[in-house]
Each structure stands twice: as structure tokens, then as C-alpha cells.
Write an enzyme that holds these catalytic residues in place. Structure first.
Site, mmCIF file in Angstrom:
data_model
loop_
_atom_site.group_PDB
_atom_site.id
_atom_site.type_symbol
_atom_site.label_atom_id
_atom_site.label_comp_id
_atom_site.label_asym_id
_atom_site.label_seq_id
_atom_site.Cartn_x
_atom_site.Cartn_y
_atom_site.Cartn_z
ATOM 1 N N ARG A 1 -30.850 22.193 4.490
ATOM 2 C CA ARG A 1 -30.217 20.872 4.619
ATOM 3 C C ARG A 1 -29.158 20.663 3.532
ATOM 4 O O ARG A 1 -28.087 20.112 3.802
ATOM 5 C CB ARG A 1 -31.284 19.769 4.519
ATOM 6 C CG ARG A 1 -32.127 19.629 5.771
ATOM 7 C CD ARG A 1 -33.366 18.785 5.503
ATOM 8 N NE ARG A 1 -34.089 18.508 6.743
ATOM 9 C CZ ARG A 1 -35.341 18.070 6.790
ATOM 10 N NH1 ARG A 1 -36.018 17.864 5.677
ATOM 11 N NH2 ARG A 1 -35.922 17.834 7.952
ATOM 12 N N ASN B 1 -47.541 19.243 5.492
ATOM 13 C CA ASN B 1 -47.343 18.376 4.320
ATOM 14 C C ASN B 1 -48.599 17.644 3.875
ATOM 15 O O ASN B 1 -49.464 17.388 4.678
ATOM 16 C CB ASN B 1 -46.240 17.363 4.638
ATOM 17 C CG ASN B 1 -44.878 18.017 4.554
ATOM 18 O OD1 ASN B 1 -44.638 18.792 3.640
ATOM 19 N ND2 ASN B 1 -44.016 17.745 5.503
ATOM 20 N N ARG C 1 -48.289 9.253 1.579
ATOM 21 C CA ARG C 1 -48.584 10.662 1.268
ATOM 22 C C ARG C 1 -50.031 10.859 0.824
ATOM 23 O O ARG C 1 -50.650 11.882 1.081
ATOM 24 C CB ARG C 1 -47.638 11.164 0.168
ATOM 25 C CG ARG C 1 -46.345 11.718 0.705
ATOM 26 C CD ARG C 1 -45.455 12.208 -0.405
ATOM 27 N NE ARG C 1 -45.721 13.590 -0.803
ATOM 28 C CZ ARG C 1 -45.285 14.661 -0.166
ATOM 29 N NH1 ARG C 1 -44.585 14.538 0.927
ATOM 30 N NH2 ARG C 1 -45.547 15.868 -0.622
ATOM 31 N N ASP D 1 -35.359 22.138 3.158
ATOM 32 C CA ASP D 1 -34.547 21.319 2.250
ATOM 33 C C ASP D 1 -33.323 22.106 1.781
ATOM 34 O O ASP D 1 -32.214 21.578 1.701
ATOM 35 C CB ASP D 1 -35.378 20.893 1.028
ATOM 36 C CG ASP D 1 -36.722 20.318 1.439
ATOM 37 O OD1 ASP D 1 -36.731 19.322 2.155
ATOM 38 O OD2 ASP D 1 -37.754 20.892 1.054
ATOM 39 N N VAL E 1 -46.718 25.132 5.439
ATOM 40 C CA VAL E 1 -45.659 24.253 5.928
ATOM 41 C C VAL E 1 -46.161 22.812 6.053
ATOM 42 O O VAL E 1 -45.421 21.858 5.836
ATOM 43 C CB VAL E 1 -45.128 24.750 7.297
ATOM 44 C CG1 VAL E 1 -44.027 23.844 7.825
ATOM 45 C CG2 VAL E 1 -44.626 26.189 7.181
ATOM 46 N N HIS F 1 -41.724 19.319 -2.124
ATOM 47 C CA HIS F 1 -41.128 19.045 -0.812
ATOM 48 C C HIS F 1 -41.438 17.590 -0.462
ATOM 49 O O HIS F 1 -42.273 17.281 0.367
ATOM 50 C CB HIS F 1 -41.699 19.996 0.244
ATOM 51 C CG HIS F 1 -41.238 19.690 1.633
ATOM 52 N ND1 HIS F 1 -39.920 19.774 2.003
ATOM 53 C CD2 HIS F 1 -41.911 19.275 2.732
ATOM 54 C CE1 HIS F 1 -39.810 19.425 3.279
ATOM 55 N NE2 HIS F 1 -41.004 19.119 3.737
ATOM 56 N N ARG G 1 -47.689 14.061 9.314
ATOM 57 C CA ARG G 1 -47.421 12.724 8.808
ATOM 58 C C ARG G 1 -46.859 11.862 9.940
ATOM 59 O O ARG G 1 -46.020 12.309 10.707
ATOM 60 C CB ARG G 1 -46.391 12.830 7.679
ATOM 61 C CG ARG G 1 -46.104 11.512 7.003
ATOM 62 C CD ARG G 1 -45.145 11.748 5.876
ATOM 63 N NE ARG G 1 -44.795 10.519 5.196
ATOM 64 C CZ ARG G 1 -43.977 10.455 4.166
ATOM 65 N NH1 ARG G 1 -43.432 11.546 3.709
ATOM 66 N NH2 ARG G 1 -43.701 9.316 3.593
ATOM 67 N N ASN H 1 -55.684 16.365 4.472
ATOM 68 C CA ASN H 1 -55.331 17.782 4.472
ATOM 69 C C ASN H 1 -56.081 18.627 3.445
ATOM 70 O O ASN H 1 -56.213 19.836 3.625
ATOM 71 C CB ASN H 1 -53.824 17.940 4.293
ATOM 72 C CG ASN H 1 -53.097 17.732 5.610
ATOM 73 O OD1 ASN H 1 -53.438 18.353 6.610
ATOM 74 N ND2 ASN H 1 -52.121 16.845 5.621
#
Length: 245
Positions: free
Chosen positions: A73, A42, A9, A70, A40, A98, A3, A16
Site C-alpha cells: 500500500r 489480526n 482490537r 501495508d 495473517v 500491523h 475483525r 484469537n
């Protein structure tokens, strides 16, 4: 395909779907049926679902996507706020996608303070931060990193991938659970089947199991349903692209 700043998105999804359809087909054809696949790239949840659908001979349970970044985090934000290290915080949960609709939930999380385990809500005594700024900080951390360094958080992601794979391989410690995007079939939390959704899991013998019986309050319910709705919409869009890919 990564991205980039200012990218929607949906654009990312379209690019993708083709890639993950090919990867899934290649795995279907050439990989052992015991292969473990961690997605992994996105939008990770939907890319993972696309790959899984394109590899019907490989068990759905063997596909997972990374929400450990996440999760890490969320642990770090709590640790910072309490002045402890990240390892002293456990059992945070990332529910759902995600994306910025993910729900970082600390209702069941524990922190080690002066040698004893305390609930995070009890330890922090700051419900408005936990229900507000904490959630948005974790949700938007990826975008904040891109804004700051013009590149995504590659090293943090690499660390999270290592954590994710290590837990699949060696299992989760007793009394601890971690977050992982997995197929939602048959879950007990009212999330529709056939979504790739992040749940709290324990892992033993290289097999994950959703943590059952966690009480869900109204605040959590709303957030969990919102991210499920986004995933259902993403899935629909992806499958339209998939049909024409």
C-alpha cells in the site's frame, strides 16, 4: 476470527489468543521443525507471537506475520503520487505493528524516474504530505476498505501473502528489502526483545536478516517507539488471556 466493523482490537485479541494457542500447540506436536509459519489473522503480530510461544520446539525465526500488505500500500501511494507503477518504487519500510500505529517510512525508499533511481523525498518534494497524509492513508487503509465494501481487503491480502511467501522461497532481489513482522530479539534499532515487530529484511536461502545501519531521524524514532509500545501492551494483554485460555 476476522475483525468486524465497530470491533475493538482487544475483543479480537481475546478471541484469537485461544485459536493461535491451539494452532501453535498443534504445530509444536506435528509439524517439521523446519516449517515456516506466516500469520495473517489480526491482530497479526500478537497472534504470531502467541503461536510461536505455544510452539517452543520450532525456531522463533520460522514465524513471521504479514506486513507486506501495508508495504504494498505504501509503494502504491508513492507510485500514484508520482505517476509511475508500483514496481518502480522500492525499499519502503513498515515498522512495527500491523495496526494504525504502524510507521510507513520512505526515508530510505527509491523510485525509478526516467530510468534512474531517485530518493522518494527528493522525487516528491512534498515533505508535509509524506509526514502527514501519506502515513495516515497507509495506516488506515484497512479500515477504509471495510467501510467502503463492508468486507476486508481479501484480494490485496492474498497478493501480499504470495509476495511474502515468494520472497521467503526465492529471496529478495539484490539491493532490495521488504517488510515482514519477525521476532525482535537482538535488533540494532532499539526495539525491545521478544516482540513480533515489522522490520526491513533481506532474504537469502530461506533465511531473513534485518537490514542494518539505516540512519533513523527523530521523527522516525518517535513513530517506531510508539508502535513498539502498542505491541508491548498487546503482548501483555494477550499473555494475561493466554494464562487463562
Amino acid at each position: 476470527m476476522p475483525r468486524r466493523d465497530g470491533m475493538e482490537r482487544k475483543d479480537l485479541l481475546k478471541a484469537n489468543v485461544k485459536i493461535f494457542k491451539c494452532q501453535g500447540a498443534a504445530l509444536d506436536k506435528y509439524a517439521k521443525k523446519s516449517v515456516k509459519v506466516i500469520v495473517v489473522g489480526n491482530p497479526a503480530n500478537t497472534n504470531c507471537l502467541t503461536a510461536s510461544k505455544s510452539a517452543p520446539s520450532i525456531p522463533k525465526e520460522n514465524f513471521s506475520c504479514l506486513t507486506r500488505l501495508d508495504h504494498n500500500r505504501a509503494k502504491a501511494q508513492i507510485a500514484l503520487k508520482l505517476g509511475v507503477i508500483s514496481d518502480d518504487v522500492k525499499n519502503v519500510i513498515i515498522w512495527g505493528n500491523h495496526s494504525s500505529t504502524q510507521y510507513p517510512d520512505v526515508n530510505h525508499a527509491k523510485v525509478k524516474l526516467q530510468g534512474k533511481e531517485v530518493g522518494v523525498y527528493e522525487a516528491l518534494k512534498d515533505d508535509s504530505w509524506l509526514k502527514g497524509e501519506f502515513i495516515t492513508t497507509v495506516q488506515q487503509r484497512g479500515a477504509a476498505v471495510i467501510k467502503a465494501r463492508k468486507l476486508s481487503s481479501a484480494m490485496s491480502a492474498a497478493k501480499a501473502i504470495c509476495d511474502h511467501v515468494r520472497d521467503i522461497w526465492f529471496g529478495t532481489p539484490e539491493g532490495e528489502f521488504v517488510s515482514m513482522g519477525i521476532i525482535s530479539d537482538g535488533n540494532s534499532y532499539g526495539i525491545p526483545d521478544d516482540l513480533l515487530y515489522s522490520f526491513p529484511v533481506t532474504i537469502k536461502d530461506k533465511t531473513w536478516k534485518v537490514v542494518e545501519g539505516l540512519p533513523i531521524n527523530d521523527f522516525s524514532r518517535e513513530k517506531m517507539d510508539l508502535t513498539a509500545k502498542e505491541l508491548a501492551e498487546e503482548k501483555e494483554t494477550a499473555f494475561e488471556f493466554l494464562a487463562s485460555a
